[in-house]
Design a protein around this motif. Structure first.
Motif, PDB file in Angstrom:
ATOM      1  N   SER A 210       0.823  -1.212   0.000  1.00 30.30           N
ATOM      2  CA  SER A 210       0.000   0.000   0.000  1.00 30.30           C
ATOM      3  C   SER A 210       0.853   1.257   0.000  1.00 30.30           C
ATOM      4  O   SER A 210       0.443   2.299  -0.507  1.00 30.30           O
ATOM      5  CB  SER A 210      -0.947  -0.001   1.211  1.00 30.30           C
ATOM      6  OG  SER A 210      -0.216  -0.080   2.420  1.00 30.30           O
ATOM      7  N   SER A 211       2.071   1.183   0.523  1.00 26.53           N
ATOM      8  CA  SER A 211       2.948   2.353   0.543  1.00 26.53           C
ATOM      9  C   SER A 211       3.433   2.720  -0.846  1.00 26.53           C
ATOM     10  O   SER A 211       3.922   3.822  -1.069  1.00 26.53           O
ATOM     11  CB  SER A 211       4.158   2.098   1.446  1.00 26.53           C
ATOM     12  OG  SER A 211       5.061   1.189   0.839  1.00 26.53           O
ATOM     13  N   GLU A 212       3.324   1.761  -1.796  1.00 25.95           N
ATOM     14  CA  GLU A 212       3.797   2.003  -3.151  1.00 25.95           C
ATOM     15  C   GLU A 212       2.708   2.570  -4.060  1.00 25.95           C
ATOM     16  O   GLU A 212       2.848   2.603  -5.277  1.00 25.95           O
ATOM     17  CB  GLU A 212       4.364   0.714  -3.729  1.00 25.95           C
ATOM     18  CG  GLU A 212       5.627   0.268  -2.994  1.00 25.95           C
ATOM     19  CD  GLU A 212       6.099  -1.110  -3.420  1.00 25.95           C
ATOM     20  OE1 GLU A 212       5.278  -1.870  -3.975  1.00 25.95           O
ATOM     21  OE2 GLU A 212       7.272  -1.419  -3.196  1.00 25.95           O
ATOM     22  N   GLY A 213       1.590   2.999  -3.457  1.00 19.82           N
ATOM     23  CA  GLY A 213       0.588   3.728  -4.220  1.00 19.82           C
ATOM     24  C   GLY A 213      -0.569   2.897  -4.725  1.00 19.82           C
ATOM     25  O   GLY A 213      -1.316   3.342  -5.586  1.00 19.82           O
ATOM     26  N   GLY A 214      -0.774   1.704  -4.219  1.00 20.08           N
ATOM     27  CA  GLY A 214      -1.886   0.866  -4.658  1.00 20.08           C
ATOM     28  C   GLY A 214      -2.525   0.156  -3.493  1.00 20.08           C
ATOM     29  O   GLY A 214      -2.530   0.646  -2.368  1.00 20.08           O
ATOM     30  N   GLY A 215      -3.072  -1.026  -3.766  1.00 17.19           N
ATOM     31  CA  GLY A 215      -3.713  -1.807  -2.709  1.00 17.19           C
ATOM     32  C   GLY A 215      -2.698  -2.523  -1.838  1.00 17.19           C
ATOM     33  O   GLY A 215      -1.495  -2.330  -1.953  1.00 17.19           O
TER      34      GLY A 215
END
Length: 370
Positions: free
Chosen positions: A298-303
């Motif tokens: 989630s920290s990488e911009g997705g779910g």
């Protein structure tokens, strides 16, 4: 006088021969090279001549000295190398370097650089640890089934075979003040009876690959971003029936305390089968489903989830007892966050991550054992 000297020489030769027979040193190795086609590498296809497509090319020395009473001294020194360019993969004896004692009734105790229990006990149930080779490793080799790293500073015990049951474990020292900084330990067991084999293993590493301890238990960052704690556990079963052998393996890898105290967990479920059509020709197939979840995603911009489906097929033909040729294809398809950051799809040993969520490899080559 001449007769006495002749008798003395004969006796000395007899004792020398007996002494020599009690110890031995063996040179052994694997040379594996072939052509590989890889899709989706920086948006293009890649054609390469590579090394270690099925098994990493290596050479080693293995020795033993009989001390009497069932006790022997043993040692192994093993180095991996790239046959395409002749370079070593890391230090001189980067795969194994250990010495120890073994006894028929009490087992084996060794000291040095060695494999962990996942490699020893679960590896023989996985495609990557038997017929499948490097490219059938689980995504990123997140559970170390392909022996991507070995444990430094390790004390390892392996029990004798107790009517089919065997167990063992290893403790790898950090070799640093603070004791727990970059240490590792593992344990495993297996049971074999007729065609049935079951096994389980556990591995934990603390601060693996930390930069301030290059001589610790795990000195590369295979566990990803210098995790404060990495845990791997799993179990599996295989069954051999005539020329066929099939198996199922489950492993879970948990990486905690990553950058900014993030975490990720991988679950791998593999099914594999191998069949000898003739004494010389064997075919194999494998499938692995891997899912991942955690705050790192989630920290990488997705779910918070990602998953991969991996399929592999292989045909192998033995030209002799030591030489074989092979053709193998492996494909992996990702979904969710499977194509971003540290969870990019890619084959262990392929050197390149995919430029999309999918990647395929076709490899053919020759392998010689000596």
């Amino acid at each position: 006088m001449k007769k006495s000297l002749a008798i003395a020489a004969a006796v000395a030769a007899t004792f020398a021969s007996a002494s020599y027979a009690q110890s031995s040193v063996t040179l052994y190795g694997i040379v594996d090279a072939g052509f590989t086609y890889t899709t989706n590498v920086d948006g293009n296809a890649k054609y390469a001549l590579g090394s270690g497509n099925l098994q990493q090319s290596r050479w080693g020395l293995r020795g033993a000295e009989d001390l009497g009473g069932g006790l022997k001294t043993i040692f192994t020194l093993e180095s991996g190398f790239n046959v395409a360019n002749g370079q070593q993969n890391g230090g001189l004896f980067n795969r194994q370097a250990f010495v120890g004692l073994t006894h028929d009734q009490y087992g084996t105790l060794t000291l040095g650089r060695q494999y962990d229990s996942v490699v020893d006990y679960l590896g023989p149930l996985m495609a990557v640890g038997t017929w499948g080779g490097t490219y059938t490793a689980h995504v990123g080799d997140n559970d170390n089934g392909n022996a991507t790293f070995s444990l430094n500073n390790a004390v390892k015990y392996t029990s004798p075979n107790l009517s089919g049951f065997q167990f063992g474990g290893a403790y790898a020292f950090s070799n640093q003040a603070g004791f727990a900084n970059n240490r590792a330990y593992s344990a495993g067991m297996s049971y074999a009876n007729s065609g049935l084999r079951v096994a389980a293993a556990y591995l934990q590493a603390n601060n693996a690959g930390v930069l301030n301890n290059p001589n610790g238990a795990v000195t590369n960052d295979q566990f990803g971003l210098s995790a404060q704690r990495a845990r791997v556990w799993g179990g599996g079963v295989s069954y051999t029936y005539g020329p066929a052998v099939g198996g199922v393996v489950f492993t879970q890898s948990r990486l905690n305390g990553l950058n900014d105290n993030l975490s990720i967990r991988y679950n791998n479920i593999e099914a594999n089968v191998h069949y000898n059509l003739t004494p010389a020709l064997g075919i194999g197939a494998m499938y692995t489903y891997t899912n991942a979840n955690g705050s790192l995603l989630s920290s990488e911009g997705g779910g918070r989830t990602a998953h991969w489906n991996q399929f592999g097929l292989q045909a192998d033909y033995a030209l002799s007892k030591r030489t074989d040729v092979y053709l193998e294809g492996v494909g992996v398809w990702g979904a969710g966050q499977a194509a971003v950051g540290t969870t990019q799809v890619g084959f262990q040993g392929a050197d390149n991550y995919s430029s999309s969520k999918n990647q395929g490899i076709v490899t053919t080559g020759i392998r010689h054992r000596f």
